[in-house]
Design a protein around this motif. Structure first.
Motif, PDB file in Angstrom:
ATOM      1  N   LYS A  85       0.856  -1.077   0.068  1.00  0.00           N
ATOM      2  CA  LYS A  85       0.113  -0.349  -0.330  1.00  0.00           C
ATOM      3  C   LYS A  85       0.818   1.251   0.264  1.00  0.00           C
ATOM      4  O   LYS A  85       1.900   1.282   0.382  1.00  0.00           O
ATOM      5  CB  LYS A  85      -0.840  -0.381   1.259  1.00  0.00           C
ATOM      6  CG  LYS A  85      -0.035  -0.266   2.524  1.00  0.00           C
ATOM      7  CD  LYS A  85      -1.449  -0.393   3.752  1.00  0.00           C
ATOM      8  CE  LYS A  85      -0.817  -0.366   4.789  1.00  0.00           C
ATOM      9  NZ  LYS A  85      -2.261  -0.682   5.929  1.00  0.00           N
ATOM     10  N   PRO A  86       0.085   2.880  -0.726  1.00  0.00           N
ATOM     11  CA  PRO A  86       0.952   3.363  -0.515  1.00  0.00           C
ATOM     12  C   PRO A  86       1.983   4.343   0.898  1.00  0.00           C
ATOM     13  O   PRO A  86       2.601   5.467   0.898  1.00  0.00           O
ATOM     14  CB  PRO A  86       0.561   4.712  -1.716  1.00  0.00           C
ATOM     15  CG  PRO A  86      -1.236   3.958  -0.890  1.00  0.00           C
ATOM     16  CD  PRO A  86      -1.165   3.227  -0.771  1.00  0.00           C
ATOM     17  N   SER A  87       0.411   3.644   2.339  1.00  0.00           N
ATOM     18  CA  SER A  87       1.762   4.479   3.262  1.00  0.00           C
ATOM     19  C   SER A  87       1.235   3.371   4.279  1.00  0.00           C
ATOM     20  O   SER A  87       0.103   2.561   3.930  1.00  0.00           O
ATOM     21  CB  SER A  87       1.037   5.931   2.885  1.00  0.00           C
ATOM     22  OG  SER A  87      -0.447   6.147   3.392  1.00  0.00           O
ATOM     23  N   ILE A  88       2.106   3.215   5.353  1.00  0.00           N
ATOM     24  CA  ILE A  88       2.016   2.761   6.535  1.00  0.00           C
ATOM     25  C   ILE A  88       1.391   3.873   7.368  1.00  0.00           C
ATOM     26  O   ILE A  88       2.110   4.723   8.212  1.00  0.00           O
ATOM     27  CB  ILE A  88       3.433   2.186   7.023  1.00  0.00           C
ATOM     28  CG1 ILE A  88       4.044   1.252   5.651  1.00  0.00           C
ATOM     29  CG2 ILE A  88       3.349   2.018   8.372  1.00  0.00           C
ATOM     30  CD1 ILE A  88       2.752   0.068   5.963  1.00  0.00           C
ATOM     31  N   PRO A  94      -6.149   6.736  15.583  1.00  0.00           N
ATOM     32  CA  PRO A  94      -7.579   6.000  16.028  1.00  0.00           C
ATOM     33  C   PRO A  94      -8.550   5.838  14.077  1.00  0.00           C
ATOM     34  O   PRO A  94      -9.549   4.956  14.733  1.00  0.00           O
ATOM     35  CB  PRO A  94      -8.542   6.842  16.798  1.00  0.00           C
ATOM     36  CG  PRO A  94      -7.955   7.968  17.262  1.00  0.00           C
ATOM     37  CD  PRO A  94      -6.445   7.821  16.687  1.00  0.00           C
ATOM     38  N   ALA A  95      -8.086   6.291  14.008  1.00  0.00           N
ATOM     39  CA  ALA A  95      -8.905   6.450  12.671  1.00  0.00           C
ATOM     40  C   ALA A  95      -8.664   5.597  11.248  1.00  0.00           C
ATOM     41  O   ALA A  95      -9.569   5.207  10.409  1.00  0.00           O
ATOM     42  CB  ALA A  95      -8.261   8.223  11.227  1.00  0.00           C
ATOM     43  N   PHE A  96      -7.016   3.883  12.149  1.00  0.00           N
ATOM     44  CA  PHE A  96      -6.841   3.475  10.874  1.00  0.00           C
ATOM     45  C   PHE A  96      -7.443   2.190  12.343  1.00  0.00           C
ATOM     46  O   PHE A  96      -7.584   2.651  13.435  1.00  0.00           O
ATOM     47  CB  PHE A  96      -5.679   3.459  11.397  1.00  0.00           C
ATOM     48  CG  PHE A  96      -5.311   4.579   9.758  1.00  0.00           C
ATOM     49  CD1 PHE A  96      -5.807   3.949   8.686  1.00  0.00           C
ATOM     50  CD2 PHE A  96      -4.767   5.403  10.460  1.00  0.00           C
ATOM     51  CE1 PHE A  96      -4.845   4.955   8.028  1.00  0.00           C
ATOM     52  CE2 PHE A  96      -4.584   6.283   9.503  1.00  0.00           C
ATOM     53  CZ  PHE A  96      -4.887   5.717   8.039  1.00  0.00           C
ATOM     54  N   SER A  97      -7.770   0.227  11.721  1.00  0.00           N
ATOM     55  CA  SER A  97      -8.279  -0.396  12.473  1.00  0.00           C
ATOM     56  C   SER A  97      -7.077  -1.630  12.127  1.00  0.00           C
ATOM     57  O   SER A  97      -6.491  -1.307  11.203  1.00  0.00           O
ATOM     58  CB  SER A  97      -9.618  -0.727  11.881  1.00  0.00           C
ATOM     59  OG  SER A  97      -9.844  -1.329  10.932  1.00  0.00           O
ATOM     60  N   SER A  99      -8.025  -4.132  10.181  1.00  0.00           N
ATOM     61  CA  SER A  99      -8.108  -4.675   9.051  1.00  0.00           C
ATOM     62  C   SER A  99      -6.876  -3.098   8.341  1.00  0.00           C
ATOM     63  O   SER A  99      -6.167  -4.071   6.913  1.00  0.00           O
ATOM     64  CB  SER A  99      -8.873  -4.371   8.403  1.00  0.00           C
ATOM     65  OG  SER A  99      -9.781  -2.816   8.539  1.00  0.00           O
ATOM     66  N   ASP A 100      -7.054  -2.400   9.029  1.00  0.00           N
ATOM     67  CA  ASP A 100      -6.243  -1.650   8.339  1.00  0.00           C
ATOM     68  C   ASP A 100      -4.416  -1.833   8.060  1.00  0.00           C
ATOM     69  O   ASP A 100      -3.529  -2.237   7.417  1.00  0.00           O
ATOM     70  CB  ASP A 100      -6.123   0.033   8.435  1.00  0.00           C
ATOM     71  CG  ASP A 100      -7.225   0.439   8.257  1.00  0.00           C
ATOM     72  OD1 ASP A 100      -8.088   0.517   6.942  1.00  0.00           O
ATOM     73  OD2 ASP A 100      -7.535   0.699   8.619  1.00  0.00           O
ATOM     74  N   PHE A 101      -4.010  -2.208   9.819  1.00  0.00           N
ATOM     75  CA  PHE A 101      -3.032  -2.838  10.461  1.00  0.00           C
ATOM     76  C   PHE A 101      -2.318  -3.830   9.825  1.00  0.00           C
ATOM     77  O   PHE A 101      -1.013  -4.632   9.468  1.00  0.00           O
ATOM     78  CB  PHE A 101      -2.817  -3.006  11.186  1.00  0.00           C
ATOM     79  CG  PHE A 101      -3.485  -1.293  12.447  1.00  0.00           C
ATOM     80  CD1 PHE A 101      -2.831  -0.118  11.647  1.00  0.00           C
ATOM     81  CD2 PHE A 101      -3.889  -1.274  13.692  1.00  0.00           C
ATOM     82  CE1 PHE A 101      -2.864   1.320  11.775  1.00  0.00           C
ATOM     83  CE2 PHE A 101      -4.414  -0.100  14.148  1.00  0.00           C
ATOM     84  CZ  PHE A 101      -3.711   1.365  13.408  1.00  0.00           C
ATOM     85  N   ALA A 102      -2.979  -5.152   8.891  1.00  0.00           N
ATOM     86  CA  ALA A 102      -2.878  -6.132   9.333  1.00  0.00           C
ATOM     87  C   ALA A 102      -2.029  -5.898   7.861  1.00  0.00           C
ATOM     88  O   ALA A 102      -0.866  -7.129   7.860  1.00  0.00           O
ATOM     89  CB  ALA A 102      -4.290  -6.992   8.764  1.00  0.00           C
TER      90      ALA A 102
END
Length: 349
Positions: A85-88, A94-97, A99-102
């Motif tokens: 993905k283009p950014s980590i 809190p905007a990420f969950s 599923s994003d961190f996976a």
């Protein structure tokens, strides 16, 4: 001419690798300092923040995320090179969950280092706490994907470690504590010992693909050049030599662990020479300014001081190697990341 042809050949090789990348690395998991912090410091009580303009003005949506740059940072570009993905995202955002961190997450904290005393200087997240966050992440990932799938992701992920500059410039050479306990070479060994322990702990938690980053030519940071009055604001050679000496010790440690930890794929990612080449031959990369940064006067500002003097900030950051007095521009970050991918991390593609 030969150098240009060589660089073109390397670039073509890199592009070929990127276009054929597969899912050998399903996630990028990052530990470190401001070089790879995407905004974790926004959620802790510290002055070491950059979640305000003009930071992030060249990021997606011109959003100041907490990255210490005008745009993306090396871990973002490495993730993109691996077609993840283009950014980590930052773990504490809190905007990420989960599923994003996976597929990628950073636990990094601007201002931190290997030494706990370094994190105390600006009250940021120490390395041991980054590891605790990672353990928490493992639990969430197993709940999200199921134990078997999560363990596979954790085993196949690329783990990136980037820190150490703050230990010297922010702690050892600035605060009296460690200098009263260690000679500089003893302090190097102390830090290498912590780095080794951290790699071993990651290995014990299932990590197998690990990139340990070295120090940049920290004597060429604008802040250090600004204060180097006696040498007409040239790079501080003693700090650069320190970086080279420390990097050599890290490299030896990486080789030793590679021979004793079964199944580990541990590499040393060294940003020193590419950044030094940029500083010494800026026109080759399309830069015009190396000794001063884009933000404010470019001499000493970073963080809140950069924001206060925003009216002086340059219009085109692509002409500058450094964004603020301590951190590279997005363009420099991209060049460094591309170099590290094609020379070291390509084995994981």
């Amino acid at each position: 001419m030969a150098l240009i042809q060589y660089d073109i050949a390397l670039l073509l090789h890199f592009l070929c690798l990127v276009t054929t990348a597969s899912a050998k690395v399903p996630a990028l998991i990052v530990f470190g300092d401001s070089t790879v912090d995407a905004g974790n410091n926004n959620y802790i009580p510290t002055i070491a923040r950059s979640n305000f303009e003009p930071y992030g003005r060249d990021f997606y949506g011109s959003k100041p995320t907490g990255r210490f740059s005008n745009g993306r940072i090396p871990s973002d570009f490495i993730s993109e090179a691996f077609k993840i993905k283009p950014s980590i995202p930052a773990y504490l955002d809190p905007a990420f969950s989960i599923s994003d961190f996976a597929t990628g997450v950073t636990f990094a904290s601007a201002g931190t280092g290997y030494d706990n005393a370094t994190s105390d200087v600006l009250s940021v997240i120490p390395l041991w706490k980054e590891l605790e966050y990672y353990k928490d992440y493992q639990k969430k990932l197993r709940s999200h994907l199921g134990p078997s799938s999560a363990n596979q992701v954790l085993a196949d992920a690329l783990y990136m470690i980037s820190m150490g500059t703050n230990d010297f410039l922010e702690n050892y050479y600035t605060m009296p504590g460690r200098r009263s306990q260690f000679t500089v070479r003893q302090y190097e060994d102390f830090l290498v010992g912590i780095a080794e322990k951290f790699v071993r702990e990651l290995y014990g938690l299932g990590a197998r693909k690990i990139s340990l980053g070295g120090l940049p030519p920290m004597g060429c940071l604008p802040l250090e050049r600004t204060t180097n009055v006696m040498d007409q604001h040239e790079c501080v050679d003693s700090y650069n030599n320190q970086a080279l000496e420390f990097n050599a010790k890290l490299k030896v440690m990486v080789a030793r662990l590679s021979s004793v930890l079964p199944g580990i794929n541990l590499v040393f990612s060294n940003p020193y020479y590419i950044l030094m080449h940029i500083v010494r031959r800026p026109a080759f990369y399309g830069f015009e300014y190396t000794s001063v940064a884009c933000c404010a006067t470019g001499l000493f500002e970073m963080g809140y001081t950069c924001a206060r003097d925003g009216l002086l900030t340059c219009q085109d950051a692509n002409k500058y190697v450094f964004w603020d007095a301590f951190h590279p521009t997005e363009k420099t970050n991209r060049i460094i990341a591309d170099y590290v991918v094609r020379t070291v991390l390509a084995r994981f593609l």
